[in-house]
Write an enzyme that holds these catalytic residues in place. Structure first.
Site, PDB file in Angstrom:
ATOM      1  N   LYS A  82     -10.324   0.601  -2.240  1.00 48.68           N
ATOM      2  CA  LYS A  82     -10.413   0.182  -0.836  1.00 48.68           C
ATOM      3  C   LYS A  82     -11.797   0.466  -0.259  1.00 48.68           C
ATOM      4  O   LYS A  82     -12.276   1.608  -0.285  1.00 48.68           O
ATOM      5  CB  LYS A  82      -9.338   0.911  -0.030  1.00 48.68           C
ATOM      6  CG  LYS A  82      -9.196   0.458   1.409  1.00 48.68           C
ATOM      7  CD  LYS A  82      -8.032   1.197   2.057  1.00 48.68           C
ATOM      8  CE  LYS A  82      -7.753   0.714   3.465  1.00 48.68           C
ATOM      9  NZ  LYS A  82      -6.604   1.446   4.070  1.00 48.68           N
ATOM     10  N   GLU A 110       0.850  -1.193   0.000  1.00 48.97           N
ATOM     11  CA  GLU A 110       0.000   0.000   0.000  1.00 48.97           C
ATOM     12  C   GLU A 110       0.887   1.245   0.000  1.00 48.97           C
ATOM     13  O   GLU A 110       1.925   1.285   0.664  1.00 48.97           O
ATOM     14  CB  GLU A 110      -0.886  -0.007   1.248  1.00 48.97           C
ATOM     15  CG  GLU A 110      -1.893   1.133   1.297  1.00 48.97           C
ATOM     16  CD  GLU A 110      -2.779   1.089   2.535  1.00 48.97           C
ATOM     17  OE1 GLU A 110      -3.929   1.546   2.449  1.00 48.97           O
ATOM     18  OE2 GLU A 110      -2.313   0.609   3.591  1.00 48.97           O
ATOM     19  N   CYS A 139      -5.121  -3.483   3.214  1.00 52.30           N
ATOM     20  CA  CYS A 139      -4.829  -3.072   4.585  1.00 52.30           C
ATOM     21  C   CYS A 139      -6.002  -3.275   5.563  1.00 52.30           C
ATOM     22  O   CYS A 139      -6.266  -4.394   5.975  1.00 52.30           O
ATOM     23  CB  CYS A 139      -4.350  -1.630   4.586  1.00 52.30           C
ATOM     24  SG  CYS A 139      -3.392  -1.168   6.066  1.00 52.30           S
TER      25      CYS A 139
END
Length: 291
Positions: A130, A51, A175
């Site tokens: 995301k 990321e 993440c």
């Protein structure tokens, strides 16, 4: 749907790149190019970046001017990844980059945090924005991604056909998504077969990573009976932030096959379709779902 794994084939070498990205885009891109090349030299057919591999700014808003339009291969970040995939003939799971929001004003107030997947010919194969935005406050550290990011809208999987090897069904996540097991269940049961590989590029904080990173990665591997590739940021950055690192590859039984604790490096391991099939045959948990 069938709960069998991808058709049997030879094991595939994959690599998770760990970086300690700084504030200068071109320097970060150069380090990414270096490690992609090194992964390819070690035989990797699929390579993952972490990321924010392209930029870890001093402020959350520092990423906003670097937002790119999806599919613009003349743009610095997407162009660099496309060329690297083509040069080395590898699949690239492109960590994340700031992606401009369609119709957004200039200068942008928000971007999306996006994974772009590039095929070995350099073409774009998938995009994932995301879904879950990180927010944390323990009185000493404060994070709120929603201040500069717009959340994505849907799960995304991609079929990565490995040259002279199997086609891997890859689930994309980023993440903080790791904390939401329903995302991986939704991806695993949205197609004709479950996932073979789960991708989790990350920049976990040192605090949350030390407590939960490996625990969550191994849990996602075990409950989905799939490999996990987790490329992370790992070290003390130019902006003063410290990330946990421990980039790793985990097998469907929860065994950590490779790990880079801190600093730049490569976690390299093999994904074996026969191992996925063995785990699912010996413990057919995916067939025993009741809900």
């Amino acid at each position: 749907m069938s709960t069998s794994s991808t058709k049997a084939g030879s094991p595939v070498t994959v690599a998770a790149i760990q970086m300690v990205s700084g504030t200068r885009l071109e320097e970060n891109l150069e380090r990414a190019r270096h490690w992609i090349g090194e992964a390819a030299r070690q035989g990797a057919a699929l390579v993952s970046l972490p990321e924010y591999f392209c930029l870890m700014g001093h402020k959350d808003t520092d990423k906003l001017p670097f937002g790119e339009r999806y599919g613009d291969l003349d743009a610095p970040i997407q162009g660099a990844l496309s060329r690297a995939a083509r040069e080395h003939g590898v699949w690239i799971l492109g960590g994340t980059l700031p992606m401009a929001i369609d119709g957004a004003s200039r200068p942008a107030e928000r971007v999306r945090n996006t994974t772009c997947v590039f095929a070995p010919d350099g073409s774009l194969s998938a995009r994932y924005d995301k879904l879950h935005l990180f927010c944390y406050d323990n009185g000493r550290e404060r994070y709120d991604e929603a201040r500069v990011l717009e959340a994505g809208e849907a799960p995304v999987t991609v079929e990565a056909a490995i040259p002279d090897g199997p086609a891997l069904r890859v689930g994309l996540s980023i993440c903080y998504d790791l904390r939401f097991p329903e995302l991986y269940r939704a991806m695993s049961f949205s197609g004709e077969r479950p996932l073979d590989l789960i991708s989790v590029p990350a920049a976990f904080t040192f605090t949350t990573g030390q407590a939960h990173w490996e625990l969550l990665l191994r849990a996602r591997a075990v409950e989905n009976q799939a490999y996990v590739i987790a490329a992370a940021q790992g070290g003390t950055h130019e902006n003063g932030r410290r990330t946990w690192g421990h980039s790793m590859i985990v097998d469907p039984w929860g065994e950590v096959l490779a790990c880079v604790p801190e600093g730049e490096g490569l976690a390299v391991a093999k994904i074996d379709p026969a191992r996925i099939a063995q785990v699912r045959e010996q413990l057919p948990a995916l067939q025993h779902r009741r809900l």
